[in-house]
Design a protein around this motif. Structure first.
Motif, short mmCIF file in Angstrom:
data_model
loop_
_atom_site.label_atom_id
_atom_site.label_comp_id
_atom_site.label_asym_id
_atom_site.label_seq_id
_atom_site.Cartn_x
_atom_site.Cartn_y
_atom_site.Cartn_z
N ILE A 128 0.84 -1.20 0.00
CA ILE A 128 0.00 0.00 0.00
C ILE A 128 0.87 1.25 0.00
CG2 ILE A 128 -1.65 1.34 1.36
CD1 ILE A 128 -2.80 -1.36 2.33
N GLY A 129 1.88 1.24 0.86
CA GLY A 129 2.79 2.39 0.93
C GLY A 129 3.50 2.63 -0.39
N TRP A 130 3.90 1.54 -1.04
CA TRP A 130 4.60 1.68 -2.33
C TRP A 130 3.67 2.24 -3.39
CZ3 TRP A 130 9.77 0.83 -3.10
CH2 TRP A 130 10.22 0.88 -4.42
N TYR A 131 2.42 1.76 -3.40
CA TYR A 131 1.44 2.24 -4.38
C TYR A 131 1.22 3.75 -4.24
CZ TYR A 131 -3.10 3.09 -6.58
OH TYR A 131 -4.13 3.61 -7.34
N TYR A 132 0.99 4.20 -3.01
CA TYR A 132 0.72 5.62 -2.81
C TYR A 132 1.98 6.47 -2.94
CZ TYR A 132 -4.11 4.71 -1.78
OH TYR A 132 -5.41 4.34 -1.92
N SER A 133 3.13 5.90 -2.65
CA SER A 133 4.36 6.66 -2.88
C SER A 133 4.59 6.83 -4.37
CB SER A 133 5.56 5.98 -2.22
OG SER A 133 5.96 4.81 -2.92
N ASN A 134 4.18 5.85 -5.19
CA ASN A 134 4.26 6.02 -6.64
C ASN A 134 3.41 7.19 -7.10
OD1 ASN A 134 6.07 4.05 -7.42
ND2 ASN A 134 4.52 2.51 -7.87
N GLU A 135 2.18 7.28 -6.57
CA GLU A 135 1.30 8.37 -6.95
C GLU A 135 1.88 9.73 -6.54
OE1 GLU A 135 -2.77 8.06 -5.92
OE2 GLU A 135 -3.10 6.56 -7.48
N LEU A 151 5.30 10.40 -5.87
CA LEU A 151 6.68 10.69 -6.29
C LEU A 151 6.95 10.53 -7.78
CD1 LEU A 151 8.62 8.86 -3.41
CD2 LEU A 151 7.97 11.27 -3.52
N LYS A 152 6.18 9.70 -8.47
CA LYS A 152 6.48 9.43 -9.87
C LYS A 152 5.86 10.49 -10.77
CE LYS A 152 6.92 5.38 -11.59
NZ LYS A 152 6.72 4.00 -12.10
N PRO A 153 6.68 11.22 -11.53
CA PRO A 153 6.15 12.28 -12.40
C PRO A 153 5.07 11.79 -13.35
CG PRO A 153 8.52 12.49 -12.22
CD PRO A 153 8.15 11.20 -11.54
N ALA A 154 5.20 10.58 -13.87
CA ALA A 154 4.23 10.07 -14.84
C ALA A 154 2.83 9.96 -14.22
CB ALA A 154 4.67 8.71 -15.37
N GLU A 155 2.76 9.79 -12.90
CA GLU A 155 1.47 9.69 -12.22
C GLU A 155 0.85 11.05 -11.96
OE1 GLU A 155 0.05 6.81 -11.68
OE2 GLU A 155 1.78 5.68 -12.42
N ALA A 156 1.66 12.11 -12.04
CA ALA A 156 1.19 13.44 -11.66
C ALA A 156 0.57 14.21 -12.82
CB ALA A 156 2.36 14.26 -11.09
N PHE A 157 1.05 13.99 -14.04
CA PHE A 157 0.56 14.77 -15.16
C PHE A 157 -0.81 14.26 -15.60
CE2 PHE A 157 5.11 15.52 -15.32
CZ PHE A 157 5.15 16.90 -15.49
N PRO A 158 -1.78 15.18 -15.75
CA PRO A 158 -3.14 14.75 -16.11
C PRO A 158 -3.17 14.10 -17.49
CG PRO A 158 -2.93 17.15 -16.28
CD PRO A 158 -1.67 16.64 -15.63
N GLN A 159 -3.86 12.96 -17.56
CA GLN A 159 -3.94 12.23 -18.81
C GLN A 159 -5.38 11.92 -19.21
OE1 GLN A 159 -1.59 8.77 -17.89
NE2 GLN A 159 0.35 9.87 -17.93
N ARG A 160 -6.30 12.08 -18.28
CA ARG A 160 -7.68 11.70 -18.57
C ARG A 160 -8.50 12.91 -19.03
NH1 ARG A 160 -11.09 10.08 -15.15
NH2 ARG A 160 -10.34 11.32 -13.41
N PRO A 213 1.26 7.60 7.64
CA PRO A 213 2.66 7.38 8.04
C PRO A 213 3.34 6.27 7.25
CG PRO A 213 1.26 7.63 9.98
CD PRO A 213 0.35 7.51 8.79
N VAL A 214 2.58 5.27 6.81
CA VAL A 214 3.18 4.20 6.00
C VAL A 214 3.65 4.78 4.67
CG1 VAL A 214 2.77 1.99 4.85
CG2 VAL A 214 1.71 2.47 7.09
N ALA A 215 2.78 5.60 4.03
CA ALA A 215 3.17 6.23 2.77
C ALA A 215 4.38 7.14 2.97
CB ALA A 215 2.00 7.03 2.20
N GLU A 216 4.42 7.84 4.12
CA GLU A 216 5.55 8.72 4.40
C GLU A 216 6.84 7.93 4.59
OE1 GLU A 216 4.68 11.25 7.69
OE2 GLU A 216 3.45 12.62 6.50
#
Length: 380
Positions: free
Chosen positions: A28-35, A37-46, A283-286
C-alpha cells in the motif's frame, strides 16, 4: 508434545500473519508513494468530461461536479483548447458556459476542465513579448520564458505545482507585467524537456529548490537585484525550502503562495480521506516515500520548522480545496505573528485547488495588487 506442537504452530502462524500484514502495508505504501513521487502519475492524462456542442455562443457540457464550477476555466481536449466563462444555465443535465476564447470541440468530445485558462506561450496566449531562455541548473539547462517589463531591478519568478507546467502562471502574468515586473516562468527537474532527477522521482521540494535558486542566479546575472517568488501548490513547498536552505534567500523581497503545500502530512491525510483510505496509513506512505526519495516530511511543516528568511508573504487558498487543505494555510496564518513572519492570508470561498483566480478574479487581483504595492512598491 502436543502442547509444544500447538505453541509452535501458533508462533509460526503469528509470524506468517505478521509477514503478510507487513507485506500488505508495504505494498500500500509503495502504491501511494508512486502516486506521490512518480512524475508520470502526476501529469493529467484523462478527459473525464463530455462536450455536448455549441448553443448560440455557449459551450454545452454534460453536468458534473467540475462542469458546474463557478468562474472562468480552461477546457482542453486532444488537439484543442478553449476558455469558458461562468455557468450561464444548468438544466436537464446540460451546463452552458459562454465560450470566451478558442473554438468549441465537436459534440461528444471528451474534455478536461482546468484552472489553466491560457494554452501556449506568453505571445500566443497573451500577446506579450517574451524570450525563450535556458537556466543553467545542477542537472543541466532548464527552459524558461522571460517576459520583460519596465522595472529591471525586481523580477518575479513563478514556480508551478506538481504535475502542472509553466502555463499555470500565465493567468497572473498580465497583472505582473502591468505592474512593471519582469516575469521568469521556470521549469524544474522532471518536467517534460527538463533533466530528470537521478532517481527519476519528485522530491516534493527537498531538491527542487535548487532549481529555483538557479533561476535567481540567472535573474541576478541579467541585472535583477531582488526577486518575488510566486508558487502554486507543490511550488509553495519548493519556495518554502528555498527560503529555508538557500544562501540566496536574502534576495527574496516578497513571496506569493497560491494553495501552497505547507505541511505534507496534512496534505496526504486529506488525499487519503478523498480516496476512502484510513489516515493511519499516511505514516506508512511517508515511511516508504521517505525511504525511496530520502525525505524528512517534518522539514516541510512551515509552522513547526519555519524558514530563517521570512519576507512579506501573501497566501491565497480556496476554502473548498480538495487537494491541499486550506487548514494548513490557516494554521500558518495564525502562527505567523508568533513566528515573526509578515504574512497576509486571503481565503476564497468555494474555490477548489489553485482556482482562486478562476472563481473570484477581481478579489484575487485586488489582493495581489495591494500586496505588491505594500511589499515592493509595485503597481500599475
Amino acid at each position: 508434545m502436543a502442547r509444544r506442537k500447538i505453541i509452535r504452530i501458533t508462533a509460526t502462524s503469528l509470524l506468517v500473519l505478521l509477514v503478510l500484514v507487513t507485506a500488505a502495508l508495504g505494498g500500500i505504501g509503495w502504491y501511494y508513494s508512486n502516486e506521490l513521487l512518480k512524475p508520470a502519475e502526476a501529469f493529467p492524462q484523462r478527459y473525464p468530461e463530455t462536450a455536448l456542442g455549441l448553443d448560440d455562443e455557449n459551450l454545452v457540457l454534460a453536468e458534473s461536479k467540475l462542469s458546474t464550477l463557478r468562474g472562468t476555466f480552461g477546457v482542453v481536449w486532444p488537439g484543442g483548447a478553449a476558455k469558458v466563462g461562468d455557468v450561464a444555465s444548468n438544466k436537464d443535465g446540460r451546463v452552458e458556459r459562454p465560450l470566451l476564447e478558442g473554438t468549441a470541440p465537436p459534440e461528444g468530445t471528451k474534455v478536461r476542465i482546468e484552472t489553466n485558462v491560457y494554452e501556449g506561450n506568453p505571445k500566443t496566449s497573451l500577446g506579450l513579448v517574451y524570450s525563450d531562455v535556458a537556466i543553467p541548473g545542477e542537472l543541466g539547462d532548464m527552459p524558461a520564458w522571460l517576459v520583460p517589463a519596465s522595472n529591471r531591478d525586481t523580477w518575479v519568478i513563478t514556480v508551478h505545482g506538481r504535475g502542472a507546467s509553466r502555463e499555470e502562471a500565465l493567468r497572473v502574468v498580465p497583472q505582473l507585467h502591468a505592474a512593471g515586473l519582469p516575469v521568469l516562468l521556470i521549469t524544474y527537474r522532471n518536467d517534460p524537456g527538463v533533466p530528470k532527477s537521478p532517481d527519476g522521482l519528485y522530491h516534493l521540494g527537498d531538491t527542487e529548490w535548487h532549481d529555483v535558486e538557479a533561476a535567481i542566479h540567472y535573474a541576478q546575472g541579467q541585472g535583477a537585484k531582488k526577486v518575488v517568488l510566486y508558487g502554486w501548490s507543490m511550488g509553495g513547498a519548493i519556495v518554502g525550502q528555498m527560503l529555508a536552505r538557500s544562501s540566496s534567500a536574502s534576495t527574496v523581497s516578497a513571496v506569493v503562495l497560491d494553495s501552497p503545500v505547507t505541511n505534507w502530512t496534512q496534505t496526504l491525510n486529506l488525499q487519503a480521506q478523498n480516496r476512502g483510505v484510513p489516515t493511519w496509513l499516511t505514516p506508512v506512505a511517508e515511511v516508504v516515500s521517505g525511504w525511496r526519495a530520502d525525505l524528512d516530511f517534518d522539514r516541510f511543516d512551515l509552522v513547526a520548522n519555519p524558514p530563517a528568511v521570512k519576507p512579506p508573504t501573501l497566501v491565497i487558498h480556496g476554502s473548498a480545496d480538495g487537494t491541499v487543505p486550506a487548514q494548513s494555510s490557516r494554521d500558518l496564518a495564525t502562527a505567523a505573528n508568533g513566528l515573526g513572519w509578515p504574512l497576509r492570508y486571503v481565503e476564497i470561498p468555494g474555490a477548489d485547488h489553485t482556482s482562486g483566480w478562476n472563481v473570484a478574479t477581481d478579489t484575487y487581483r485586488a489582493a495581489l495588487g495591494d500586496f505588491l504595492t505594500r511589499s515592493i512598491g509595485a503597481g500599475p
